[in-house]
Design a protein around this motif. Structure first.
Motif, PDB file in Angstrom:
ATOM      1  N   LEU A 137       0.832  -1.204   0.000  1.00  0.00           N
ATOM      2  CA  LEU A 137       0.000   0.000   0.000  1.00  0.00           C
ATOM      3  C   LEU A 137       0.865   1.251   0.000  1.00  0.00           C
ATOM      4  O   LEU A 137       0.634   2.188  -0.758  1.00  0.00           O
ATOM      5  CB  LEU A 137      -0.943  -0.011   1.212  1.00  0.00           C
ATOM      6  N   ILE A 138       1.903   1.224   0.852  1.00  0.00           N
ATOM      7  CA  ILE A 138       2.798   2.380   0.912  1.00  0.00           C
ATOM      8  C   ILE A 138       3.474   2.597  -0.441  1.00  0.00           C
ATOM      9  O   ILE A 138       3.538   3.721  -0.963  1.00  0.00           O
ATOM     10  CB  ILE A 138       3.868   2.185   2.019  1.00  0.00           C
ATOM     11  N   ALA A 139       3.939   1.485  -1.040  1.00  0.00           N
ATOM     12  CA  ALA A 139       4.626   1.608  -2.336  1.00  0.00           C
ATOM     13  C   ALA A 139       3.669   2.174  -3.383  1.00  0.00           C
ATOM     14  O   ALA A 139       4.036   3.051  -4.171  1.00  0.00           O
ATOM     15  CB  ALA A 139       5.159   0.254  -2.774  1.00  0.00           C
ATOM     16  N   GLY A 140       2.427   1.688  -3.390  1.00  0.00           N
ATOM     17  CA  GLY A 140       1.443   2.156  -4.367  1.00  0.00           C
ATOM     18  C   GLY A 140       1.144   3.628  -4.177  1.00  0.00           C
ATOM     19  O   GLY A 140       1.094   4.401  -5.140  1.00  0.00           O
ATOM     20  N   ILE A 141       0.964   4.038  -2.933  1.00  0.00           N
ATOM     21  CA  ILE A 141       0.669   5.448  -2.647  1.00  0.00           C
ATOM     22  C   ILE A 141       1.851   6.314  -3.053  1.00  0.00           C
ATOM     23  O   ILE A 141       1.696   7.356  -3.678  1.00  0.00           O
ATOM     24  CB  ILE A 141       0.337   5.630  -1.141  1.00  0.00           C
ATOM     25  N   TYR A 142       3.054   5.824  -2.745  1.00  0.00           N
ATOM     26  CA  TYR A 142       4.251   6.597  -3.091  1.00  0.00           C
ATOM     27  C   TYR A 142       4.348   6.794  -4.593  1.00  0.00           C
ATOM     28  O   TYR A 142       4.562   7.910  -5.081  1.00  0.00           O
ATOM     29  CB  TYR A 142       5.506   5.897  -2.558  1.00  0.00           C
ATOM     30  N   ALA A 143       4.150   5.697  -5.337  1.00  0.00           N
ATOM     31  CA  ALA A 143       4.270   5.780  -6.800  1.00  0.00           C
ATOM     32  C   ALA A 143       3.209   6.718  -7.375  1.00  0.00           C
ATOM     33  O   ALA A 143       3.445   7.429  -8.348  1.00  0.00           O
ATOM     34  CB  ALA A 143       4.155   4.397  -7.419  1.00  0.00           C
ATOM     35  N   ALA A 144       2.018   6.733  -6.742  1.00  0.00           N
ATOM     36  CA  ALA A 144       0.952   7.599  -7.245  1.00  0.00           C
ATOM     37  C   ALA A 144       1.228   9.054  -6.893  1.00  0.00           C
ATOM     38  O   ALA A 144       0.961   9.965  -7.670  1.00  0.00           O
ATOM     39  CB  ALA A 144      -0.389   7.177  -6.649  1.00  0.00           C
ATOM     40  N   GLU A 145       1.791   9.268  -5.715  1.00  0.00           N
ATOM     41  CA  GLU A 145       1.948  10.632  -5.209  1.00  0.00           C
ATOM     42  C   GLU A 145       3.165  11.333  -5.812  1.00  0.00           C
ATOM     43  O   GLU A 145       3.169  12.536  -5.977  1.00  0.00           O
ATOM     44  CB  GLU A 145       2.045  10.570  -3.673  1.00  0.00           C
TER      45      GLU A 145
ATOM     46  N   LEU B 115       9.596  -1.337 -11.249  1.00  0.00           N
ATOM     47  CA  LEU B 115       9.934  -2.546 -10.513  1.00  0.00           C
ATOM     48  C   LEU B 115       8.684  -3.370 -10.240  1.00  0.00           C
ATOM     49  O   LEU B 115       8.661  -4.596 -10.399  1.00  0.00           O
ATOM     50  CB  LEU B 115      10.595  -2.136  -9.194  1.00  0.00           C
ATOM     51  N   LEU B 116       7.621  -2.678  -9.835  1.00  0.00           N
ATOM     52  CA  LEU B 116       6.376  -3.388  -9.517  1.00  0.00           C
ATOM     53  C   LEU B 116       5.849  -4.097 -10.755  1.00  0.00           C
ATOM     54  O   LEU B 116       5.387  -5.233 -10.689  1.00  0.00           O
ATOM     55  CB  LEU B 116       5.329  -2.399  -9.010  1.00  0.00           C
ATOM     56  N   GLN B 117       5.951  -3.404 -11.905  1.00  0.00           N
ATOM     57  CA  GLN B 117       5.422  -4.023 -13.115  1.00  0.00           C
ATOM     58  C   GLN B 117       6.246  -5.245 -13.507  1.00  0.00           C
ATOM     59  O   GLN B 117       5.704  -6.255 -13.956  1.00  0.00           O
ATOM     60  CB  GLN B 117       5.372  -2.997 -14.251  1.00  0.00           C
ATOM     61  N   ILE B 118       7.565  -5.157 -13.300  1.00  0.00           N
ATOM     62  CA  ILE B 118       8.402  -6.323 -13.592  1.00  0.00           C
ATOM     63  C   ILE B 118       8.045  -7.461 -12.640  1.00  0.00           C
ATOM     64  O   ILE B 118       7.870  -8.605 -13.039  1.00  0.00           O
ATOM     65  CB  ILE B 118       9.900  -5.962 -13.465  1.00  0.00           C
ATOM     66  N   MET B 119       7.885  -7.100 -11.348  1.00  0.00           N
ATOM     67  CA  MET B 119       7.592  -8.131 -10.341  1.00  0.00           C
ATOM     68  C   MET B 119       6.291  -8.860 -10.641  1.00  0.00           C
ATOM     69  O   MET B 119       6.142 -10.042 -10.365  1.00  0.00           O
ATOM     70  CB  MET B 119       7.508  -7.494  -8.948  1.00  0.00           C
TER      71      MET B 119
ATOM     72  N   ILE C 142       5.797 -11.562  -1.432  1.00  0.00           N
ATOM     73  CA  ILE C 142       6.520 -10.959  -2.555  1.00  0.00           C
ATOM     74  C   ILE C 142       5.666 -11.009  -3.825  1.00  0.00           C
ATOM     75  O   ILE C 142       5.656 -10.077  -4.626  1.00  0.00           O
ATOM     76  CB  ILE C 142       7.868 -11.681  -2.763  1.00  0.00           C
ATOM     77  N   ILE C 143       4.925 -12.114  -3.967  1.00  0.00           N
ATOM     78  CA  ILE C 143       4.088 -12.245  -5.169  1.00  0.00           C
ATOM     79  C   ILE C 143       2.867 -11.327  -5.099  1.00  0.00           C
ATOM     80  O   ILE C 143       2.430 -10.750  -6.089  1.00  0.00           O
ATOM     81  CB  ILE C 143       3.674 -13.719  -5.344  1.00  0.00           C
ATOM     82  N   MET C 144       2.348 -11.173  -3.891  1.00  0.00           N
ATOM     83  CA  MET C 144       1.135 -10.364  -3.723  1.00  0.00           C
ATOM     84  C   MET C 144       1.401  -8.872  -3.923  1.00  0.00           C
ATOM     85  O   MET C 144       0.606  -8.147  -4.531  1.00  0.00           O
ATOM     86  CB  MET C 144       0.597 -10.594  -2.303  1.00  0.00           C
ATOM     87  N   MET C 145       2.553  -8.433  -3.432  1.00  0.00           N
ATOM     88  CA  MET C 145       2.826  -6.987  -3.377  1.00  0.00           C
ATOM     89  C   MET C 145       2.603  -6.220  -4.683  1.00  0.00           C
ATOM     90  O   MET C 145       1.899  -5.212  -4.677  1.00  0.00           O
ATOM     91  CB  MET C 145       4.231  -6.743  -2.834  1.00  0.00           C
ATOM     92  N   PRO C 146       3.188  -6.686  -5.800  1.00  0.00           N
ATOM     93  CA  PRO C 146       3.008  -5.871  -7.009  1.00  0.00           C
ATOM     94  C   PRO C 146       1.548  -5.721  -7.421  1.00  0.00           C
ATOM     95  O   PRO C 146       1.146  -4.645  -7.860  1.00  0.00           O
ATOM     96  CB  PRO C 146       3.815  -6.623  -8.071  1.00  0.00           C
ATOM     97  N   TYR C 147       0.748  -6.760  -7.245  1.00  0.00           N
ATOM     98  CA  TYR C 147      -0.668  -6.639  -7.622  1.00  0.00           C
ATOM     99  C   TYR C 147      -1.344  -5.549  -6.805  1.00  0.00           C
ATOM    100  O   TYR C 147      -2.036  -4.676  -7.320  1.00  0.00           O
ATOM    101  CB  TYR C 147      -1.407  -7.972  -7.415  1.00  0.00           C
TER     102      TYR C 147
ATOM    103  N   THR D 146      -2.476  -1.873  -8.339  1.00  0.00           N
ATOM    104  CA  THR D 146      -3.887  -1.459  -8.342  1.00  0.00           C
ATOM    105  C   THR D 146      -4.090  -0.248  -7.433  1.00  0.00           C
ATOM    106  O   THR D 146      -4.888   0.632  -7.746  1.00  0.00           O
ATOM    107  CB  THR D 146      -4.855  -2.577  -7.894  1.00  0.00           C
ATOM    108  N   THR D 147      -3.369  -0.192  -6.325  1.00  0.00           N
ATOM    109  CA  THR D 147      -3.478   0.977  -5.448  1.00  0.00           C
ATOM    110  C   THR D 147      -3.050   2.235  -6.198  1.00  0.00           C
ATOM    111  O   THR D 147      -3.741   3.260  -6.202  1.00  0.00           O
ATOM    112  CB  THR D 147      -2.591   0.805  -4.203  1.00  0.00           C
ATOM    113  N   GLU D 148      -1.910   2.110  -6.876  1.00  0.00           N
ATOM    114  CA  GLU D 148      -1.392   3.262  -7.620  1.00  0.00           C
ATOM    115  C   GLU D 148      -2.395   3.691  -8.683  1.00  0.00           C
ATOM    116  O   GLU D 148      -2.674   4.882  -8.856  1.00  0.00           O
ATOM    117  CB  GLU D 148      -0.046   2.882  -8.247  1.00  0.00           C
TER     118      GLU D 148
END
Lengths: 217, 250, 285
Positions: C92-100, C113-117, C151-156, C160-162
């Motif tokens: 969630l933090i990563a998604g918010i950061y990427a969006a902000e 990185l998230l998209q690669i993951m 690790i697998i869950m995080m990028p999804y 989506t959060t971003e």
């Protein structure tokens, strides 16, 4: 549209026009009074009233222009602005004519009248009644009093005919009276014009209130 | 003292010069309208007044803006924005919040109230000030998105008023509304100028004519003419102003 | 007449085209329905025969009665829970950061990185976790499995959060800032709440994804068929893992259990997705 603002402006303009109407009545009234009495003071008063009418007319015109530029009046509002603009300049014109009558008084203040005035004050009284009827229509937004305008204007025309014939008679009898009689003839002629203008103003007011064109003569 | 003064204000987006050396004064307790064709920079100008431009990283400002005599660049942007409220083009009440919460969120997060009662009172006051109270008082907990467009926009005005600003900026607030809602908002603005200074951006010159006490005409980022609204619309001094307001533009 | 001929020709062309589209659409969804059908067809009798015991019992000896998949079911829930605990906050933090901070270097890097993951082969994640957790600890464990799944869950979840945050029209952002809010208030008190449903969707997609993963668990969770839960540092079962293991055995009852477990897995999956789809339709800005 901020309706209240426009309503305030309309009220303001209406009051100005009524004020001008009052000034006009006074100008007509005192011009004939001055003539009757050969009273220069009253003639001067007519001059001042004429100046006042000029200023009022200018004011009204400016207010209407400004309101039209800013509020784009339509329908009843538009007819109101248009009618008030016309009535205002008509009344200003009437004051000019009253001033011309006062001019005769100032020109021949020392000379007595060639005849006592009877029909001319009658014409004036009818004119003042007509102006009052217009006033009532503007104030109360009703066309009812304007119905008799045509009638009254006809009466004024009849009186004018009468005065014309009478003065021609006087001039034929005694050519020395010709200059003064011509002055009086002009006065009658002006009053007849004033009657026309008031009647035409009434037609504008009818259009403003009912949206219907009427022709008075 | 003027509510807002801009002094040699320039705004650039990257290399693009969008506001060109504008110096003008906005008096207190008036409706000051800024009109001009789309893309002339009027929204940018408005967003410089509450430093909302700073959200855009490419924006650069030179010159000065004073709010009641004090440079806004010496103020904390958050404090500035509490004094200068804003209403946007699209009605944008927060979609996840109720009518009540949309108004309450500002005072709550800015800690302007001490108690729930005080908050209730403030919300009611703001909704009344925005002429919306009577329409929503029985359904304060409905989602704000259930209101009509015009009501939503008045809700946004209430939301801005609830943080007790001194100046209210409005960015084409009626361009998405029908004529009846537009008339309501315009009447509201005339009412609000008694207690606030209102800066209204509009591309609708009739609107500028109707509600503005003063009008500024902006073209390509330049201030072409500013003056009393009746003077601008009856007797503009600049040929371009005349061409714009008479529809002979371009 | 020439004009009429043209209209006819166009009508025929249109009909052929529509028929083709329908045919191809059917071809595309046939396999899906076949999977659903065969899982129900083979799994439902097993589930009905085993009853509640199938969900709670342990694995029987080969060739005998049906038994149950209890340890695997518990294991799946434990793994999903633990992996959420590890993965969701970071995601969630990563998604918010990427969006902000979409234009900052770190923001762009995070997103890439998230998209690669997201597309990363999951078995490599399993290998990686084996290297850093299983070998040092000397045993397969629930925590290692959960770490791999996180690790697998995080990028999804993060992506989506971003996306949910980025889809919010900028006017809400401006409105929030114009009320004198701090950046943290704008993000957490306004934007995240507006994007709540979108973010929740991402979370559920992440959960459904990891609930069905097999490969990353092979070298990390280890599997357990008789012990429900022995601690987070001990091996643990999971339904997909169980299916994978049973299907390789030559015993008829194990194959039946595998079909039953497949149905349970699919029901869990549908239980997450159907409400999600229904909910999604309500999302409105």
């Amino acid at each position: 549209m901020p309706r209240e603002v426009l309503d305030r402006i309309i009220e303001d303009i209406r009051n100005d026009v009524l004020k001008l109407s009052d000034v006009t009545k006074k100008a007509v009234y005192f011009s004939i009074e001055a003539l009757k009495e050969k009273n220069v003071e009253k003639a001067d008063m007519v001059y001042r009233l004429e100046e006042e009418s000029d200023l009022l007319n200018l004011d009204i015109e400016n207010k209407i222009l400004s309101a039209a530029a800013r509020y784009h009046p339509v329908a009843g509002d538009l007819r109101f602005f248009h009618a008030m603009m016309k009535v205002s300049s008509n009344y200003e014109r009437i004051c000019d004519l009253a001033q011309k009558i006062a001019e005769f008084v100032k020109k021949s203040a020392e000379k007595p009248l060639i005849k006592p005035l009877i029909d001319i004050p009658k014409m004036r009284d009818i004119i003042i009644e007509m102006i009052e009827q217009n006033e009532y229509a503007i104030k109360n937004h009703t066309t009812e009093p304007t119905n008799s305008l045509q009638n009254m204007d006809d009466k004024i025309d009849m009186l004018y005919e009468q005065i014309f014939n009478e003065l021609v008679g006087i001039m034929v009898k005694d050519p020395k009276t010709v200059p003064d009689a011509i002055d009086l003839l002009f006065v009658a002629r002006y009053l007849e014009r004033i009657g026309d203008i008031v009647a035409k103003s009434g037609a504008r007011i009818v259009y403003m209130i009912e949206g219907r064109r009427v022709w008075i003569k | 003292m003027n509510a807002i003064e801009t002094i040699n204000l320039n705004v650039y987006y990257g290399e693009k010069h969008v506001i060109k050396n504008i110096t003008m004064n906005i008096p207190k307790n008036v409706v000051f309208t800024i009109m001009g064709p789309s893309g002339c920079g009027k929204s940018t100008l408005l967003r410089s007044f509450n430093r909302l431009l700073e959200l855009n990283e490419t924006a650069r400002i030179t010159g000065d803006i004073k709010l009641f005599g004090e440079s806004i660049f010496d103020m904390d942007p958050r404090e500035l924005r509490k004094r200068v409220g804003m209403v946007f083009q699209q009605p944008n009440p927060f979609p996840h919040l109720s009518i009540y919460d949309n108004v309450a969120i500002g005072p709550k997060l800015n800690r302007l109230v001490e108690s729930k009662e005080e908050l209730d009172k403030l919300v009611e006051w703001a909704l009344k000030k925005a002429a919306l109270w009577d329409e929503v008082k029985d359904r304060l907990n409905d989602p704000a998105t259930k209101l009509s467009g015009g009501q939503q926009q008045r809700l946004c005005i209430a939301r801005a008023l609830a943080i007790k600003p001194e100046v209210l900026l409005l960015d084409e607030p009626t361009s998405a509304l029908d004529p009846v809602s537009t008339a309501k908002i315009e009447s509201l603005l005339i009412e609000l100028k008694k207690s606030y200074t209102i800066v209204l951006v509009t591309h609708n010159m009739q609107q500028a004519a109707r509600v503005g006490d003063y009008t500024a005409f902006i073209l390509d980022g330049e201030l072409i003419e500013v003056g009393e609204t009746s003077q601008i619309f009856e007797n503009p001094r600049d040929r371009r102003t005349e061409e714009y307001i008479t529809g002979r533009f371009g | 007449m020439a004009v009429d001929y043209n209209i006819d020709a166009r009508l025929i062309k249109e009909k052929i085209f529509i028929a083709l589209v329908i045919l191809l659409s059917i071809l595309a969804i046939v396999p899906l329905f076949h999977i659903l059908f065969s899982v129900f067809y083979n799994g439902l009798p097993v589930l009905l025969k085993g009853g509640i015991n199938f969900l709670t019992g342990t694995l029987p000896p080969p060739g005998e009665e049906l038994g149950g998949i209890g340890p695997a079911l518990v294991g799946t829930f434990v793994l999903v829970f633990l992996s959420s605990l590890i993965g969701l906050p970071i995601a969630l933090i990563a998604g918010i950061y990427a969006a902000e901070y979409p234009t900052s270097f770190l923001g762009r890097a995070t997103k890439l990185l998230l998209q690669i993951m997201m597309e990363f082969p999951t078995i490599l994640v399993g290998l990686f976790v084996m290297q850093i957790l299983v070998i040092p600890l000397g045993t397969y464990s629930a925590i290692a499995g959960a770490f791999a799944l996180a690790i697998i869950m995080m990028p999804y979840v993060a992506v989506t959060t971003e996306e949910a945050l980025r889809e919010i029209p900028s006017t809400y952002r401006e409105a929030a800032f114009s009320l004198g809010f701090s950046r943290a208030q704008v993000v957490f008190k306004v934007l995240v709440k507006i994007a709540k449903r979108g973010i929740l969707t991402g979370v559920l997609i992440g959960l459904a994804k990891v609930a069905g993963e097999t490969a990353p668990l092979l070298f990390t969770a280890g599997g357990s068929t008789r012990i429900y839960f022995a601690g987070i540092d001990e091996p643990i079962g999971a339904i997909p893992l169980l299916i994978y293991q049973l299907i390789q055995q030559p015993y008829e009852n194990y194959h039946q259990i595998a079909w039953g477990a497949s149905l349970v897995l699919m029901l869990i999956f549908l239980a997450i997705f159907i409400p999600l789809r229904l909910k999604l339709r309500e999302v409105r800005l």
